[in-house]
Design a protein around this motif. Sequence first.
Motif, mmCIF file in Angstrom:
data_model
loop_
_atom_site.group_PDB
_atom_site.id
_atom_site.type_symbol
_atom_site.label_atom_id
_atom_site.label_comp_id
_atom_site.label_asym_id
_atom_site.label_seq_id
_atom_site.Cartn_x
_atom_site.Cartn_y
_atom_site.Cartn_z
ATOM 1 N N GLU A 37 1.028 -1.144 0.107
ATOM 2 C CA GLU A 37 0.093 -0.027 0.003
ATOM 3 C C GLU A 37 0.912 1.280 -0.016
ATOM 4 O OE1 GLU A 37 -3.555 0.279 2.522
ATOM 5 O OE2 GLU A 37 -2.510 1.585 3.669
ATOM 6 N N THR A 38 0.294 2.386 -0.775
ATOM 7 C CA THR A 38 1.122 3.548 -0.516
ATOM 8 C C THR A 38 0.039 4.790 -0.840
ATOM 9 O OG1 THR A 38 2.890 4.777 -1.086
ATOM 10 C CG2 THR A 38 1.501 3.823 -3.272
ATOM 11 N N ARG A 39 0.328 5.806 -0.198
ATOM 12 C CA ARG A 39 -0.775 6.955 -0.120
ATOM 13 C C ARG A 39 0.213 8.038 -0.147
ATOM 14 N NH1 ARG A 39 -4.479 5.897 4.559
ATOM 15 N NH2 ARG A 39 -3.881 3.770 4.107
ATOM 16 N N ASP A 90 -8.657 9.954 -1.365
ATOM 17 C CA ASP A 90 -8.994 10.313 0.012
ATOM 18 C C ASP A 90 -9.226 11.741 0.053
ATOM 19 O OD1 ASP A 90 -9.113 7.883 1.383
ATOM 20 O OD2 ASP A 90 -6.791 7.763 0.972
ATOM 21 N N SER A 111 -3.699 0.175 -2.970
ATOM 22 C CA SER A 111 -3.302 -0.922 -2.358
ATOM 23 C C SER A 111 -3.373 -2.244 -3.223
ATOM 24 C CB SER A 111 -3.911 -1.252 -1.014
ATOM 25 O OG SER A 111 -5.225 -1.629 -1.051
ATOM 26 N N SER A 145 -4.742 7.101 -2.374
ATOM 27 C CA SER A 145 -4.230 5.723 -1.815
ATOM 28 C C SER A 145 -4.138 4.582 -2.865
ATOM 29 C CB SER A 145 -4.631 5.590 -0.479
ATOM 30 O OG SER A 145 -6.039 5.166 -0.410
#
Lengths: 204, 191
Positions: free
Chosen positions: A54-56, A102, A63, A61
Amino acid sequence: MRFIPQTGPNGTHSCRLSVRYVAVAAAVVAVLGAPPIGAEPVRVDPETGAATYETRAHGVSVSLTQLLPDQIRAFYVARGFDLADADVFADACVYMTVLRNDTAPGEIDFRLSDWEVQHKDEVRPLPPLDEWLAQWTARGVPDSARLAFRWAQFPSEQSYAPGEWNQGMLATGLPPGSRFDLIARWTIADQTYEGRLDDVRCTD
Amino acid sequence: MFVAPIKRIRAGLSVLPALFLCFGTVGAVGTGAAADLPPLSHRLTVIEDPAPAPPLRLEDIDGVEHDLADLKGRLVLVNFWATWCPPCRREMPSMERLYQQFKERGLTVLAVDVGEDMDTVFAFTGQLDPAPTFPLLLDTDSRAAQDWSVKGLPTSFVIDPEGRVIIRAVGGTEFDDAAAVEQLMPYLPKP
């Protein structure tokens, strides 16, 4: 893992502008802390061993959680696939994918045809949904099963306002045991952003 | 409007074992623990230029036809979903709570299952708490989902009393969250 906003159109480059761009690029790299890091899973399912990467950043974001071949087979055989047909997809390194807006500064748009996987120094596109569906038709997979397949996949294209998201299956088309980088791209108000998940492992 | 589908109970029971297998499989996907699940959204997306809703006329799991055109004057939440879709399952109880809270004030919920048959859908509803009492429509060939330009599940739309699409929600949403309710309140028909 890092997210990189790709800058907009370039004008005529003077030396002074180039220096300015280099300085800006350096600042961006500094802000993002961007040297790519070999990804470690953010979690591993204790029962299945499936890892989530996962990265944001920049309000978005992404995943990936591997769907193990047995899970894929069970899902599609229960929906009308023959085991041999389900095996084809199960062996394509499939991930449950979540992409979410987000807090990005606007609506994001993406097309999976703009995404890539990097594997052994080769960059390749993701297998398109239409190719999978054509393959199922050729193999005689029933209509209802093809329909289930189509809707269980991560959307081929989509727009998310802040707060919106989807979850769906995404096949890399790589052989089991592969390690790869996923390069995801989307746009916000005509500016393209690129996100990477580096060194994702596909357990066989 | 919606009659409890008692006659489906026997049919539903016959597919339960297979369904539990599927839920177990998908439910385990990428989750591990509840804390790992992607969070449901708590806000709705207001559409700047509302346009008339596409036609929607489908049968529910009891064979009763529902036509969106007959619901002018009510606020209608149209939800596209499927039983195997984890965020669809997670958001559905919140739709029922919202429906119970506002149905007397003019809210209708139409949950459109995409691509599955009535037995599959009915068997699924028994696992929900609270179980849905709003109509569960069957879009068996996914034509309605395509007409509504749905690209992924779940996707929901709110139709105002004039029949215009005024709000959308892409991805699992907690529909009875205070923030979402606050967005819906101005559009409820006046008592």
